[in-house]
Design a protein around this motif. Structure first.
Motif, PDB file in Angstrom:
ATOM      1  N   GLU A  65      -3.271 -13.935  -2.450  1.00 60.51           N
ATOM      2  CA  GLU A  65      -3.753 -13.383  -1.188  1.00 60.51           C
ATOM      3  C   GLU A  65      -3.045 -12.078  -0.867  1.00 60.51           C
ATOM      4  OE1 GLU A  65      -3.700 -16.412   1.853  1.00 60.51           O
ATOM      5  OE2 GLU A  65      -5.119 -17.656   0.747  1.00 60.51           O
ATOM      6  N   VAL A  66      -3.072 -11.175  -1.836  1.00 58.89           N
ATOM      7  CA  VAL A  66      -2.418  -9.874  -1.720  1.00 58.89           C
ATOM      8  C   VAL A  66      -3.465  -8.779  -1.879  1.00 58.89           C
ATOM      9  CG1 VAL A  66      -0.761  -8.332  -2.867  1.00 58.89           C
ATOM     10  CG2 VAL A  66      -0.201 -10.732  -2.539  1.00 58.89           C
ATOM     11  N   VAL A  67      -3.336  -7.730  -1.097  1.00 63.46           N
ATOM     12  CA  VAL A  67      -4.137  -6.518  -1.261  1.00 63.46           C
ATOM     13  C   VAL A  67      -3.192  -5.425  -1.747  1.00 63.46           C
ATOM     14  CG1 VAL A  67      -5.549  -4.766  -0.113  1.00 63.46           C
ATOM     15  CG2 VAL A  67      -5.748  -7.184   0.558  1.00 63.46           C
ATOM     16  N   ILE A  68      -3.548  -4.814  -2.879  1.00 65.85           N
ATOM     17  CA  ILE A  68      -2.767  -3.715  -3.435  1.00 65.85           C
ATOM     18  C   ILE A  68      -3.670  -2.497  -3.395  1.00 65.85           C
ATOM     19  CG2 ILE A  68      -1.614  -2.845  -5.503  1.00 65.85           C
ATOM     20  CD1 ILE A  68      -1.178  -5.872  -6.210  1.00 65.85           C
ATOM     21  N   GLU A  69      -3.304  -1.507  -2.560  1.00 65.78           N
ATOM     22  CA  GLU A  69      -4.243  -0.407  -2.354  1.00 65.78           C
ATOM     23  C   GLU A  69      -3.557   0.935  -2.129  1.00 65.78           C
ATOM     24  OE1 GLU A  69      -6.600  -1.482   1.044  1.00 65.78           O
ATOM     25  OE2 GLU A  69      -4.924  -1.296   2.431  1.00 65.78           O
ATOM     26  N   ASN A  70      -4.305   1.958  -2.523  1.00 62.95           N
ATOM     27  CA  ASN A  70      -3.952   3.352  -2.259  1.00 62.95           C
ATOM     28  C   ASN A  70      -2.588   3.757  -2.814  1.00 62.95           C
ATOM     29  OD1 ASN A  70      -6.401   3.510  -0.824  1.00 62.95           O
ATOM     30  ND2 ASN A  70      -5.393   2.774   1.016  1.00 62.95           N
ATOM     31  N   CYS A  71      -2.302   3.310  -4.026  1.00 65.88           N
ATOM     32  CA  CYS A  71      -1.042   3.663  -4.674  1.00 65.88           C
ATOM     33  C   CYS A  71      -1.300   4.596  -5.849  1.00 65.88           C
ATOM     34  CB  CYS A  71      -0.322   2.408  -5.144  1.00 65.88           C
ATOM     35  SG  CYS A  71       0.249   1.399  -3.756  1.00 65.88           S
TER      36      CYS A  71
ATOM     37  N   ALA B 246       0.466   6.503  -9.416  1.00 71.82           N
ATOM     38  CA  ALA B 246       1.493   6.788 -10.416  1.00 71.82           C
ATOM     39  C   ALA B 246       1.154   8.172 -10.961  1.00 71.82           C
ATOM     40  CB  ALA B 246       1.486   5.736 -11.519  1.00 71.82           C
ATOM     41  N   THR B 247       1.957   9.160 -10.657  1.00 68.69           N
ATOM     42  CA  THR B 247       1.647  10.548 -11.003  1.00 68.69           C
ATOM     43  C   THR B 247       2.239  10.944 -12.355  1.00 68.69           C
ATOM     44  OG1 THR B 247       3.594  11.394  -9.862  1.00 68.69           O
ATOM     45  CG2 THR B 247       1.569  11.193  -8.556  1.00 68.69           C
ATOM     46  N   GLY B 248       1.950  12.166 -12.773  1.00 70.00           N
ATOM     47  CA  GLY B 248       2.453  12.670 -14.045  1.00 70.00           C
ATOM     48  C   GLY B 248       1.956  11.811 -15.188  1.00 70.00           C
ATOM     49  N   SER B 249       2.857  11.316 -16.012  1.00 68.80           N
ATOM     50  CA  SER B 249       2.468  10.440 -17.124  1.00 68.80           C
ATOM     51  C   SER B 249       2.545   8.966 -16.726  1.00 68.80           C
ATOM     52  CB  SER B 249       3.356  10.703 -18.343  1.00 68.80           C
ATOM     53  OG  SER B 249       4.705  10.429 -18.025  1.00 68.80           O
ATOM     54  N   GLY B 250       2.687   8.680 -15.446  1.00 66.86           N
ATOM     55  CA  GLY B 250       2.777   7.305 -14.958  1.00 66.86           C
ATOM     56  C   GLY B 250       1.498   6.520 -15.159  1.00 66.86           C
ATOM     57  N   GLN B 251       1.645   5.253 -15.539  1.00 65.36           N
ATOM     58  CA  GLN B 251       0.517   4.358 -15.765  1.00 65.36           C
ATOM     59  C   GLN B 251       0.535   3.223 -14.749  1.00 65.36           C
ATOM     60  OE1 GLN B 251       0.214   3.124 -19.883  1.00 65.36           O
ATOM     61  NE2 GLN B 251       1.255   4.982 -20.569  1.00 65.36           N
ATOM     62  N   GLY B 252      -0.631   2.619 -14.534  1.00 61.42           N
ATOM     63  CA  GLY B 252      -0.711   1.501 -13.604  1.00 61.42           C
ATOM     64  C   GLY B 252      -0.527   1.926 -12.161  1.00 61.42           C
ATOM     65  N   GLY B 253      -1.536   2.558 -11.593  1.00 63.20           N
ATOM     66  CA  GLY B 253      -1.431   3.031 -10.213  1.00 63.20           C
ATOM     67  C   GLY B 253      -1.092   1.924  -9.231  1.00 63.20           C
ATOM     68  N   GLY B 254      -1.758   0.761  -9.367  1.00 60.48           N
ATOM     69  CA  GLY B 254      -1.449  -0.381  -8.517  1.00 60.48           C
ATOM     70  C   GLY B 254      -0.296  -1.197  -9.063  1.00 60.48           C
ATOM     71  N   ILE B 255      -0.456  -1.660 -10.330  1.00 64.13           N
ATOM     72  CA  ILE B 255       0.552  -2.516 -10.966  1.00 64.13           C
ATOM     73  C   ILE B 255       0.755  -2.070 -12.408  1.00 64.13           C
ATOM     74  CG2 ILE B 255       1.135  -4.856 -11.722  1.00 64.13           C
ATOM     75  CD1 ILE B 255      -0.856  -5.890  -9.601  1.00 64.13           C
ATOM     76  N   TYR B 256       1.999  -1.956 -12.816  1.00 70.62           N
ATOM     77  CA  TYR B 256       2.346  -1.794 -14.226  1.00 70.62           C
ATOM     78  C   TYR B 256       3.230  -2.973 -14.580  1.00 70.62           C
ATOM     79  CZ  TYR B 256       3.825   0.211 -18.659  1.00 70.62           C
ATOM     80  OH  TYR B 256       4.052   0.436 -19.992  1.00 70.62           O
ATOM     81  N   SER B 257       2.812  -3.771 -15.591  1.00 70.91           N
ATOM     82  CA  SER B 257       3.522  -5.004 -15.885  1.00 70.91           C
ATOM     83  C   SER B 257       3.983  -5.094 -17.328  1.00 70.91           C
ATOM     84  CB  SER B 257       2.626  -6.204 -15.569  1.00 70.91           C
ATOM     85  OG  SER B 257       3.330  -7.402 -15.786  1.00 70.91           O
ATOM     86  N   ASN B 258       5.225  -5.553 -17.492  1.00 73.62           N
ATOM     87  CA  ASN B 258       5.810  -5.827 -18.796  1.00 73.62           C
ATOM     88  C   ASN B 258       6.117  -7.309 -18.973  1.00 73.62           C
ATOM     89  OD1 ASN B 258       6.108  -3.152 -19.971  1.00 73.62           O
ATOM     90  ND2 ASN B 258       7.518  -2.771 -18.286  1.00 73.62           N
ATOM     91  N   ASP B 259       5.523  -8.163 -18.144  1.00 70.65           N
ATOM     92  CA  ASP B 259       5.799  -9.598 -18.219  1.00 70.65           C
ATOM     93  C   ASP B 259       4.564 -10.350 -17.723  1.00 70.65           C
ATOM     94  OD1 ASP B 259       7.091 -12.132 -18.352  1.00 70.65           O
ATOM     95  OD2 ASP B 259       8.992 -11.226 -17.757  1.00 70.65           O
ATOM     96  N   ASP B 260       4.646 -11.675 -17.682  1.00 68.17           N
ATOM     97  CA  ASP B 260       3.512 -12.495 -17.266  1.00 68.17           C
ATOM     98  C   ASP B 260       3.179 -12.243 -15.798  1.00 68.17           C
ATOM     99  OD1 ASP B 260       3.567 -13.549 -19.809  1.00 68.17           O
ATOM    100  OD2 ASP B 260       4.700 -15.323 -19.225  1.00 68.17           O
ATOM    101  N   THR B 261       1.880 -12.035 -15.547  1.00 65.66           N
ATOM    102  CA  THR B 261       1.409 -11.721 -14.203  1.00 65.66           C
ATOM    103  C   THR B 261       0.225 -12.620 -13.867  1.00 65.66           C
ATOM    104  OG1 THR B 261       2.059  -9.411 -14.521  1.00 65.66           O
ATOM    105  CG2 THR B 261       0.550  -9.879 -12.709  1.00 65.66           C
TER     106      THR B 261
ATOM    107  N   GLN C  69      -7.392  -2.149  -5.120  1.00 68.56           N
ATOM    108  CA  GLN C  69      -8.412  -1.132  -4.826  1.00 68.56           C
ATOM    109  C   GLN C  69      -7.809   0.223  -4.466  1.00 68.56           C
ATOM    110  OE1 GLN C  69     -10.503  -2.847  -1.512  1.00 68.56           O
ATOM    111  NE2 GLN C  69      -8.909  -2.342  -0.034  1.00 68.56           N
ATOM    112  N   GLY C  70      -8.536   1.268  -4.863  1.00 70.82           N
ATOM    113  CA  GLY C  70      -8.189   2.619  -4.436  1.00 70.82           C
ATOM    114  C   GLY C  70      -6.910   3.179  -5.019  1.00 70.82           C
ATOM    115  N   ASN C  71      -6.487   2.694  -6.185  1.00 74.73           N
ATOM    116  CA  ASN C  71      -5.258   3.167  -6.826  1.00 74.73           C
ATOM    117  C   ASN C  71      -5.594   4.152  -7.936  1.00 74.73           C
ATOM    118  OD1 ASN C  71      -3.367   1.163  -5.481  1.00 74.73           O
ATOM    119  ND2 ASN C  71      -4.867  -0.193  -6.414  1.00 74.73           N
TER     120      ASN C  71
ATOM    121  N   SER D  86       0.805  -1.221   0.000  1.00 72.59           N
ATOM    122  CA  SER D  86       0.000   0.000   0.000  1.00 72.59           C
ATOM    123  C   SER D  86       0.841   1.275   0.000  1.00 72.59           C
ATOM    124  CB  SER D  86      -0.911   0.011   1.230  1.00 72.59           C
ATOM    125  OG  SER D  86      -0.155   0.033   2.418  1.00 72.59           O
ATOM    126  N   ASN D  87       0.152   2.359  -0.340  1.00 69.05           N
ATOM    127  CA  ASN D  87       0.684   3.720  -0.236  1.00 69.05           C
ATOM    128  C   ASN D  87       1.970   3.965  -1.012  1.00 69.05           C
ATOM    129  OD1 ASN D  87      -1.446   4.586   1.520  1.00 69.05           O
ATOM    130  ND2 ASN D  87      -0.455   3.376   3.106  1.00 69.05           N
ATOM    131  N   GLY D  88       2.088   3.313  -2.177  1.00 70.04           N
ATOM    132  CA  GLY D  88       3.201   3.612  -3.065  1.00 70.04           C
ATOM    133  C   GLY D  88       2.914   4.880  -3.848  1.00 70.04           C
TER     134      GLY D  88
END
Length: 141
Positions: free
Chosen positions: A47-53, A55-70, A78-80, A26-28
């Motif tokens: 069993e992971v919660v990814i929340e309240n993150c 990516a500012t400016g031109s950043g993409q993927g508030g919670g996760i940005y992936s360039n590989d298999d996920t 939630q809440g990203n 959280s809170n990235g």
């Protein structure tokens, strides 16, 4: 917890797989891609919660940005927020979601509040996409 100071995880692995389970990420906050997680590896999240993150400016993927298999199972994103793909942005690689909730993620000036998919493929099983918002198109996808 990134305490809104930086991205929480930057995954890089050549020829291996990174597995994370049973934690809240959280809170990235980053001015680049991937507010919580920037993924350049094969990754499994269970069993992971990814929340309240963010990516500012031109950043993409508030919670996760992936360039590989996920692969994500039994988890919540939630809440990203970001400019595109507020919850998850899969730029390339495959995405597999099973028993996942993607909720209340936002994008400010573009599309795909919950989930954005670039050139990769996606398989979704028992996935709830709810309450996401985008200012242009595709609040959910």
């Amino acid at each position: 917890n990134g305490s809104a100071l930086d991205r929480v995880f930057d995954f890089n692995a050549i020829g291996g797989t990174i597995q994370v389970s049973g934690m809240t990420i959280s809170n990235g906050n980053t001015s680049g891609d991937g507010g919580c997680i920037l993924n350049n590896a094969s990754v499994i999240l269970d069993e992971v919660v990814i929340e309240n993150c963010v990516a500012t400016g031109s950043g993409q993927g508030g919670g996760i940005y992936s360039n590989d298999d996920t692969t994500i199972t039994n988890s919540t994103v939630q809440g990203n927020s970001s400019i595109y793909g507020g919850g998850i942005n899969v730029n390339s690689g495959s995405l597999s979601l099973t028993n996942v909730t993607i909720a209340n993620n936002t994008v400010g000036i573009t599309s795909a509040g919950g989930l954005a998919l670039g050139t990769g493929t996606a398989t979704l099983n028992n996935v709830t996409i709810s309450g996401n918002a985008a200012s242009v198109d595709g609040g959910g996808l």
